[in-house]
Motif scaffolding. Sequence first.
Motif, short mmCIF file in Angstrom:
data_model
loop_
_atom_site.label_atom_id
_atom_site.label_comp_id
_atom_site.label_asym_id
_atom_site.label_seq_id
_atom_site.Cartn_x
_atom_site.Cartn_y
_atom_site.Cartn_z
N ASP A 89 7.88 0.07 6.61
CA ASP A 89 8.47 0.82 5.59
C ASP A 89 10.18 -0.21 4.87
O ASP A 89 10.77 -0.37 5.77
N ALA A 90 10.27 -1.43 4.09
CA ALA A 90 11.01 -2.32 3.76
C ALA A 90 12.51 -0.97 3.55
O ALA A 90 13.45 -2.03 4.18
N GLU A 91 12.57 -0.18 3.18
CA GLU A 91 14.22 0.86 3.01
C GLU A 91 14.33 1.07 4.39
O GLU A 91 15.39 0.76 4.31
N MET A 92 13.18 1.25 5.20
CA MET A 92 13.66 2.05 6.57
C MET A 92 13.45 0.49 7.76
O MET A 92 14.64 1.26 8.66
N GLN A 93 13.38 -0.57 7.31
CA GLN A 93 13.23 -1.32 8.19
C GLN A 93 12.16 -1.10 8.98
O GLN A 93 12.90 -1.20 10.67
N ALA A 94 11.39 -0.02 8.90
CA ALA A 94 10.39 0.37 10.19
C ALA A 94 8.99 -0.10 9.99
O ALA A 94 8.69 0.27 9.22
N VAL A 95 8.03 0.22 10.61
CA VAL A 95 6.88 0.21 11.09
C VAL A 95 5.89 1.58 10.89
O VAL A 95 6.77 2.34 11.95
N ASN A 146 1.00 -1.11 -0.31
CA ASN A 146 -0.42 -0.33 -0.13
C ASN A 146 0.62 1.28 0.08
O ASN A 146 1.39 1.36 0.56
N GLU A 147 1.33 2.02 -1.26
CA GLU A 147 1.94 3.08 -1.17
C GLU A 147 3.15 2.93 -0.52
O GLU A 147 3.45 3.72 -0.10
N GLY A 148 3.98 1.86 -1.63
CA GLY A 148 5.49 1.62 -1.28
C GLY A 148 5.18 0.88 0.04
O GLY A 148 6.41 0.51 0.21
N LEU A 149 4.51 0.92 1.05
CA LEU A 149 4.75 0.25 2.16
C LEU A 149 4.31 -1.80 2.39
O LEU A 149 3.33 -1.77 1.40
N ALA A 150 4.56 -2.39 2.90
CA ALA A 150 4.74 -3.65 2.77
C ALA A 150 3.44 -3.51 3.80
O ALA A 150 3.47 -3.02 4.89
N HIS A 151 1.78 -4.28 3.90
CA HIS A 151 0.99 -4.84 4.48
C HIS A 151 1.06 -6.35 5.55
O HIS A 151 0.88 -6.84 4.32
N PHE A 152 1.47 -6.38 6.39
CA PHE A 152 0.84 -7.20 7.21
C PHE A 152 -0.53 -7.21 7.97
O PHE A 152 -0.95 -6.74 8.83
N GLN A 153 -0.93 -8.03 7.65
CA GLN A 153 -2.37 -8.37 8.42
C GLN A 153 -2.69 -9.49 9.60
O GLN A 153 -2.12 -10.75 9.21
#
Length: 161
Positions: free
Chosen positions: A90-96, A30-37
């Motif tokens: 944010d995979a690039e920043m490795q942060a939620v 979603n908008e470049g962010l990995a989405h985990f549920q």
Amino acid sequence: MAQPGAMEAMMAIGTMDPTTFVTISRLEDNEGLAHFQTYVDIGALLQDQSVQQALGSATSANGAEMSAADMEMLVSGLAGSYLQIDQYVDAEMQAVNNTDITIQINLPPTTAGGKPGSISLTLGVSLSDAAGQSVEAPAEYTSFAEAISGIMGGMMGQMGG
């Protein structure tokens, strides 16, 4: 001092298979962010015998008895209830980047004047430029555990517990 049956209940919970009530999925980005549920089916959780044993031990430790009929009413009344946690990473920043928590509790007819009802609570937290920031709890608040305890106590009273 330990409550009678508490150790047995905790041991039983330790043998549970969480795959019967928890699903963890990676959804579309979603908008470049990995989405985990993470989805917890509360109704399915309550159908587990070890959870029912733990609830029975907890209610009897507090001076109330939960009959088999009370347990069945609780389990069937909360069918379809769930806890859902959506995290966007944010995979690039490795942060939620942000987290949304939704709790949907379906209420049995005995708690809503003879009609089924529901409570839905969604909490969204979004982080940006969080380095060096701090968060303090307000001076007066009701903890989530206290709020749930109040709800469960009201349900037990309605069921004659």
